[in-house]
Each structure stands twice: as structure tokens, then as C-alpha cells.
Design an enzyme around this catalytic site. Sequence first.
Site, PDB file in Angstrom:
ATOM      1  N   CYS A  36       0.822  -1.207   0.000  1.00 13.39           N
ATOM      2  CA  CYS A  36       0.000   0.000   0.000  1.00 13.39           C
ATOM      3  C   CYS A  36       0.859   1.261   0.000  1.00 13.39           C
ATOM      4  CB  CYS A  36      -0.904  -0.007   1.224  1.00 13.39           C
ATOM      5  SG  CYS A  36      -1.772  -1.548   1.386  1.00 13.39           S
ATOM      6  N   GLU A  37       1.637   1.439  -1.058  1.00 12.97           N
ATOM      7  CA  GLU A  37       2.452   2.639  -1.242  1.00 12.97           C
ATOM      8  C   GLU A  37       2.610   2.827  -2.748  1.00 12.97           C
ATOM      9  OE1 GLU A  37       5.373   4.100   0.832  1.00 12.97           O
ATOM     10  OE2 GLU A  37       5.148   2.881   2.641  1.00 12.97           O
TER      11      GLU A  37
ATOM     12  N   TYR B 171      22.259  -6.129  -2.895  1.00 13.30           N
ATOM     13  CA  TYR B 171      21.377  -5.170  -2.229  1.00 13.30           C
ATOM     14  C   TYR B 171      19.908  -5.500  -2.516  1.00 13.30           C
ATOM     15  CZ  TYR B 171      25.915  -3.008  -1.803  1.00 13.30           C
ATOM     16  OH  TYR B 171      27.242  -2.809  -1.531  1.00 13.30           O
TER      17      TYR B 171
HETATM   18  C1  PLP Z   1      29.614  -0.939   0.628  1.00 16.07           C
HETATM   19  C2  PLP Z   1      31.082  -0.910   0.650  1.00 16.07           C
HETATM   20  C3  PLP Z   1      31.814  -1.573  -0.345  1.00 16.07           C
HETATM   21  C4  PLP Z   1      31.166  -2.287  -1.496  1.00 16.07           C
HETATM   22  O1  PLP Z   1      30.489  -1.459  -2.375  1.00 16.07           O
HETATM   23  P1  PLP Z   1      29.972  -2.063  -3.765  1.00 16.07           P
HETATM   24  O2  PLP Z   1      29.432  -0.885  -4.482  1.00 16.07           O
HETATM   25  O3  PLP Z   1      28.917  -3.053  -3.445  1.00 16.07           O
HETATM   26  O4  PLP Z   1      31.136  -2.671  -4.448  1.00 16.07           O
HETATM   27  C5  PLP Z   1      33.189  -1.555  -0.238  1.00 16.07           C
HETATM   28  N1  PLP Z   1      33.826  -0.914   0.763  1.00 16.07           N
HETATM   29  C6  PLP Z   1      33.143  -0.263   1.734  1.00 16.07           C
HETATM   30  C7  PLP Z   1      33.890   0.419   2.809  1.00 16.07           C
HETATM   31  C8  PLP Z   1      31.759  -0.231   1.699  1.00 16.07           C
HETATM   32  O5  PLP Z   1      31.096   0.418   2.653  1.00 16.07           O
END
Ligand code: PLP
Length: 434
Positions: A358-359, A387
Site C-alpha cells: 500500500c504505497e 542489495y
Molecule cells: C559498501 C562498501 C563496499 C562495497 O560497495 P559495492 O558498491 O557493493 O562494491 C566496499 N567498501 C566499503 C567500505 C563499503 O562500505
Amino acid sequence: MHHFHYSGSDLVCESVDLAAVARLYGTPTYVYSAATIADNYRRLRDSLAGLDVQVCYAAKANSNLALLRLCANLGAGFDLVSGGEIRRVLAAGGDVRSSVFAGVGKTEAEIRLALENGIFSLHVESEPELARINHVAGTLGVKAPIAIRVNPDVDAHTHAKITTGKSDNKFGIPLQHAAAAYEAAAKCRNIAIKGVQMHIGSQLTQVGPFTEAVAKVAPFAAELKANFGISYFSIGGGMGIVYRDALASGTQTWWEALPADQRPLTPELYGATLTPLLAPLGLKVLLEHGRFMVGNAGVLLSRVEHLKRGAGKNFLVVDAAMNDLVRPAMYDSYHETVPLHRDSSRRALKVDIVGPICESGDCFAKDRQIQEVGEGELVAFMSAGAYGYSMASRYNTRPLPAEVLVQGRTFELINTRETFAQMTAGEKIPAFLR
Ligand SMILES: *Cc1c(COP(=O)(O)O)cnc(C)c1O
């Protein structure tokens, strides 16, 4: 490159028919390809030819225990951002000794857990954090291995919510203050200076910002090697993946047809451009890619509930929602959506692909051209391995989805769909309401 393609009319992952997975385990379900993750790992590892490279897979992209084990088996360490992720690596049989611990707000308990398990290095984000790590190491009677995260003030040209290397982001210590921070670290009794770190953002699609950042930090890394004997330079993660032509990008050659400035960033280009900047330093190089490792190795399978024909618009209502895959709602991101069964006799429809939540934000795609599909038929959201599940929630009391790992002809459930009992296990009605 990845291992999702049509075999005849049916979408397969490696040698497994995805419709069979959906029949067996229901929907929404994430499916991952082990071969794709292995390929991605090897391409990263081999990208900086001739250098001493350790790939530290950024576990937050997808921290399922089976995927961590797969990465560990390939030889990866991990980039970890919480005590929970440290526990996951231990539970998966991974190696904390080749892993690093990042994040702007590590608690004392998390620092202790990292040190007790022999973390390779803690990546320090601020001066107060350095003092805290020094204190915790003192109570344990150990020297904490550290690198300071420097902020090179480079614009990654990516979505604002995933830019991390600009001076107005919360991450790291500005390059001009970093020398003083290292001097302070050298004075701490319980700190051992091991390296230097940077990470400028996520989903970078051009090599330019990486080059700019490495070129900016490399002279400082050389100074640190001379002054403090550091042994490594972590250049972070952030390599982008193909979302728009996700299915086509499975083949090695598809981008050769594209003009040079529109070709996707590849580990090969990344490596060829950065190696000349890194080689003279004589330091071990840590790569912390998350999205690149698993992003194109996963799809989210979903079933069509209804094709709702509106006045000006058609809506494809599916059984997956923003709680399962929040990226479109959160980052306006694009996920190519394809039918599991391709049928050239069907016409193409323009639809908004929406979930049942519901968004209005619960929308995977607007005005998308897709083969007409009806109730009960299956679709896949491509490039959903990173993600996706790791950002899933129970919003609308929807259970966390199931996860399946494919390897060749075999596949296995690596996470069961949550039950109502599991979802509410921690909740109770207080005595004063009974
Ligand atoms: C999230 C993160 C990554 C990985 O980022 P990606 O875009 O998924 O490759 C690497 N190093 C640090 C410190 C992060 O916070």
C-alpha cells in the site's frame, strides 16, 4: 557476463529451468548462479595483473551464509560492516583473518569481536574511533591492526545515496588531515598501522573517478610506506554492473557493438587503467567489491497476480514487492524484467510493474515494454543479486523471501521462506493488556 539466458523459450540459470525452481519453492524467490559469482571473483582477482591482490567481498551486498561460503572457497576475504557480519563469516566457515572491518560507528563490542577473531585490519573512519579501538585493544592486551579511511574528495558520478568519497559525505578522514591522523595513530600504544583505505561510492560505471581517486591517494600511500611501513592499500569497491541490458550482458561480446564511451566498466578495463598507478607502490592491494561480485549473479522470481487494464495505463501486479527488492523505490533503480517463458506470438504491452504494498512507491518499473503475461505466469527481475535480499524487510507483514543457489544442473534452497511464526516470534502482548 553471467549465466542467465533463454534455452529455447525458457529462462534458465546455468542448466536449471527457473520455472521449475518457482514451482518447487514458490515466489517471490531469489535465485543465484554460483558459476557467475566464481567468474566475477576470478576476473577481479586477475584484473591487477602482477600485483599482490586480496579480494575482500563486501558482504553487505548479499550476506547469505551459502554465498559467503562460496566466496570463501574461492579464496575471498570479506569487507565487513557489523558484528553480525563478522558472525556470519564465522558461521559460514570463512576467514576473518583475511577480512577487514569498516563502518563509521563500530561499537566497543563489535571491535572486541573483530580483534578476538584475528581480523586482518580495522578501517578507521575518525579520530574518536581510533581512540576507542586503542582502548578496546588495550583491555584485550593486543595491538589492533588498522588502516585509516581517507576521503579523496572525488565525485563518483553515481546516485547521491551511494556516493561516499566527497568531502561532504560522512565517510573517512579528508586527505589533508590524514597525515595528522596517522601521526596520532603512531602514538597509540595498542595500534599497529597496517595500511590505507578509500572507497568512493557504489555503482560506478566509468573508470575515471577510480583513476582520479587512486592517483590522489597513491603519493600519500607511498609516504605512509616510507614513514610507517604500511603493507597494503585498499582501494575499496564500487564497480558498477549492467542493469539496463542485463539479459544481453550475459554474453562476452555484446558490448563490442556499443560505441567506446557507452561500454560498461569491466574488471579488465579497471585493472588495465589502475595497475600502472598501483604497481610502483609495491603494496598489497585489497579490492572490496560487493555489487560486482553478486549483482548480476541473482534474479528475483515473481508470479503475476493480475494484469489490470486501466484507462490510460496498464498495471502488471506481481507477488514481489518493495519489501523484497527495495532498490527501485529507494534508488530509482532499473531492473530489467523478463518473462520466464518467452512467446513470440504474444504482443508487447506497455505496463507499470507494481507490487501489492500500500504505497505508490511500490513500483518496479514505469511504462515498461514487456511481452504480455497473464495471471499465474512468471517473470524475473534481473540483476537482483546485490542489495536485494540483504535490504529486504517484512513491511506489510510479508515474510522474507526464499533464496536458492544454482550450480550447474543442481540447485538447493539456501534460505527458506519465512513463516508467520518466525516473523512474530519475538513479539508478545504485555501483561497490562491481557
Ligand atoms: C559498501 C562498501 C563496499 C562495497 O560497495 P559495492 O558498491 O557493493 O562494491 C566496499 N567498501 C566499503 C567500505 C563499503 O562500505
